[in-house]
Motif scaffolding. Structure first.
Motif, mmCIF file in Angstrom:
data_model
loop_
_atom_site.group_PDB
_atom_site.id
_atom_site.type_symbol
_atom_site.label_atom_id
_atom_site.label_comp_id
_atom_site.label_asym_id
_atom_site.label_seq_id
_atom_site.Cartn_x
_atom_site.Cartn_y
_atom_site.Cartn_z
ATOM 1 N N PRO A 1 0.751 -1.180 0.180
ATOM 2 C CA PRO A 1 0.054 -0.080 0.004
ATOM 3 C C PRO A 1 0.798 1.333 -0.108
ATOM 4 O O PRO A 1 0.199 2.257 -0.199
ATOM 5 C CB PRO A 1 -0.742 -0.132 1.222
ATOM 6 C CG PRO A 1 0.013 -0.972 1.944
ATOM 7 C CD PRO A 1 0.686 -1.991 1.157
ATOM 8 N N MET A 2 2.227 1.220 0.190
ATOM 9 C CA MET A 2 2.690 2.519 0.046
ATOM 10 C C MET A 2 2.703 2.907 -1.402
ATOM 11 O O MET A 2 2.840 2.053 -2.355
ATOM 12 C CB MET A 2 4.349 2.223 0.440
ATOM 13 C CG MET A 2 5.307 3.397 0.584
ATOM 14 S SD MET A 2 6.819 3.192 1.290
ATOM 15 C CE MET A 2 7.815 2.689 -0.326
ATOM 16 N N HIS A 3 2.559 4.021 -1.710
ATOM 17 C CA HIS A 3 2.361 5.355 -1.019
ATOM 18 C C HIS A 3 0.950 5.649 -0.860
ATOM 19 O O HIS A 3 0.370 6.448 -0.006
ATOM 20 C CB HIS A 3 3.033 6.598 -1.592
ATOM 21 C CG HIS A 3 4.730 6.364 -1.361
ATOM 22 N ND1 HIS A 3 5.158 6.682 -0.391
ATOM 23 C CD2 HIS A 3 5.340 5.985 -2.190
ATOM 24 C CE1 HIS A 3 6.556 6.729 -0.442
ATOM 25 N NE2 HIS A 3 6.657 6.228 -1.945
ATOM 26 N N GLY B 1 5.991 -7.001 5.967
ATOM 27 C CA GLY B 1 6.353 -7.823 4.839
ATOM 28 C C GLY B 1 6.477 -7.321 3.472
ATOM 29 O O GLY B 1 5.984 -6.221 3.137
ATOM 30 N N LEU B 2 7.306 -7.934 2.834
ATOM 31 C CA LEU B 2 7.522 -7.385 1.430
ATOM 32 C C LEU B 2 6.774 -8.043 0.241
ATOM 33 O O LEU B 2 6.887 -7.723 -1.047
ATOM 34 C CB LEU B 2 8.964 -7.809 1.102
ATOM 35 C CG LEU B 2 10.118 -7.137 1.913
ATOM 36 C CD1 LEU B 2 11.429 -7.648 1.802
ATOM 37 C CD2 LEU B 2 10.248 -5.589 1.467
ATOM 38 N N GLY B 3 5.826 -8.644 0.623
ATOM 39 C CA GLY B 3 4.504 -9.034 -0.368
ATOM 40 C C GLY B 3 4.248 -10.350 -0.356
ATOM 41 O O GLY B 3 3.014 -10.508 -0.767
ATOM 42 N N TYR C 1 3.421 -3.435 4.440
ATOM 43 C CA TYR C 1 3.019 -1.821 4.156
ATOM 44 C C TYR C 1 3.868 -1.359 2.939
ATOM 45 O O TYR C 1 3.519 -0.471 2.213
ATOM 46 C CB TYR C 1 3.273 -1.137 5.378
ATOM 47 C CG TYR C 1 2.218 -1.591 6.435
ATOM 48 C CD1 TYR C 1 1.067 -1.034 6.497
ATOM 49 C CD2 TYR C 1 2.598 -2.341 7.441
ATOM 50 C CE1 TYR C 1 0.071 -1.120 7.173
ATOM 51 C CE2 TYR C 1 1.613 -2.359 8.579
ATOM 52 C CZ TYR C 1 0.482 -1.947 8.402
ATOM 53 O OH TYR C 1 -0.569 -2.107 9.496
ATOM 54 N N ALA C 2 5.172 -2.055 2.757
ATOM 55 C CA ALA C 2 6.071 -1.239 1.803
ATOM 56 C C ALA C 2 6.685 -2.691 1.065
ATOM 57 O O ALA C 2 7.587 -3.337 1.517
ATOM 58 C CB ALA C 2 7.175 -0.640 2.377
#
Length: 330
Positions: free
Chosen positions: A58-60, A258-260, A293-294
């Motif tokens: 979800p960033m940004h 988490g990276l995805g 998140y990022a």
């Protein structure tokens, strides 16, 4: 390659349209769909603007709303938004108090945001904060240096909260710059990233390997190490962070991101290991954040971020926020 997409070329535009429709209480498209902004702008408040390539959601875009960003510009997958997008966001988001641009330390982002400032500075008051929370991990020695990664969320949150309280542009610039040495992040991955346009992974790992020090564009890190258990992995990340960060107090915020492609159960397990390590080294973990998140598309990996904050900054963190990805106190 199996992905829930129609075409690689339309993926970003269709995803952004779905995001706006799903979260219309918080956001709308800006002019010509060049960016996403808060639905309800606040007259006389400094506008906080950020952005980057798609693939980090979800960033940004998920941070646009009350108490965080006023606008976010999105480029193609892992590609900086154009100066034109950024200029349009400045024009529409500035409600009279100027704009603070929050920029991750990647060459394309820095260059395009700088060009946008040059194009807009005669009409708007603008300051820039460069985010570089990553442990320096460039394997090639190409001068890339510290990158802006998951710690960007913490800085955007604190700046957004401070702007909501009426802090001036120069004060916000000082706050953002002052946070830089007190926030550090480091990531590890078990797989590379599958990029839709190329249908290839950015790096390949054997069944007993992991990549340490990865970036959020699928870049390899500083070393390829034998795979180990979670405690050993998190201990290495946490120890490296503690040896690099400016320790200004004993009270900190701990963030496992988490990276995805990493499930929540594994993220909470990693958080438990990181928390235990930090407490054993004399820290008081005052605030926590765990989640995805990022991201780096579908990378199976995670990062650990530590931030030493003052009491005033913890109060900013706790103040009301209402965005698609973060919401409390409202």
């Amino acid at each position: 390659m199996k992905k829930f997409i129609n075409t690689a070329e339309t993926m970003v535009a269709e995803s952004l349209e779905g995001f706006v429709r799903a979260h219309e209480e918080f956001v709308v498209f800006g002019v010509d769909r060049k960016f996403i902004r808060r639905r309800h702008m606040v007259p006389g408040k400094v506008a906080i603007i950020s952005g980057g390539g798609a693939g980090h959601e979800p960033m940004h875009i998920g941070f646009v709303g009350r108490g965080m960003l006023d606008a976010a510009c999105v480029g193609h997958i892992f590609t900086s938004p154009t100066p034109s997008q950024i200029v349009s966001a400045i024009e529409e988001a500035d409600t009279g108090a100027g704009c603070l641009l929050v920029v991750k330390n990647y060459d394309g982002d820095v260059m395009n945001f700088e060009m946008a400032v040059e194009m807009s500075s005669s009409r708007h008051k603008i300051e820039t904060v460069i985010i570089s929370d990553d442990i320096e991990t460039a394997r090639t020695g190409d001068g890339r240096g510290r990158r802006g990664v998951a710690g960007t969320l913490i800085i955007e949150r604190l700046l957004g909260a401070a702007a909501e309280r009426g802090m001036t542009l120069s004060e916000l610039k000082g706050l953002g710059d002052g946070l830089a040495p007190r926030i550090r992040s480091m990531g590890v991955a078990l797989t590379g990233v599958t990029v839709p346009h190329t249908q290839r992974t950015t790096f390949a790992l054997g069944p007993s390997e992991m990549e340490v020090g990865v970036g959020i564009h699928g870049e390899p890190g500083h070393s390829r190490e034998p795979f180990s258990n979670a405690d050993n992995i998190v201990r290495h990340l946490s120890n490296t962070i503690l040896n690099d960060i400016a320790r200004t107090a004993d009270k900190a915020l701990l963030f496992v991101n988490g990276l995805g492609g990493t499930p929540p159960a594994e993220l909470y397990l990693a958080y438990n290991a990181a928390h235990r390590f930090m407490v054993d080294h004399g820290l008081r973990i005052e605030r926590s954040l765990v989640g995805t998140y990022a991201t780096s598309l579908d990378m199976q990996g995670l990062s650990v971020t530590l931030a030493f904050l003052s009491d005033e900054e913890f109060a900013l963190w706790d103040s009301p926020v209402a965005t698609a990805a973060l919401r409390w106190g409202c």
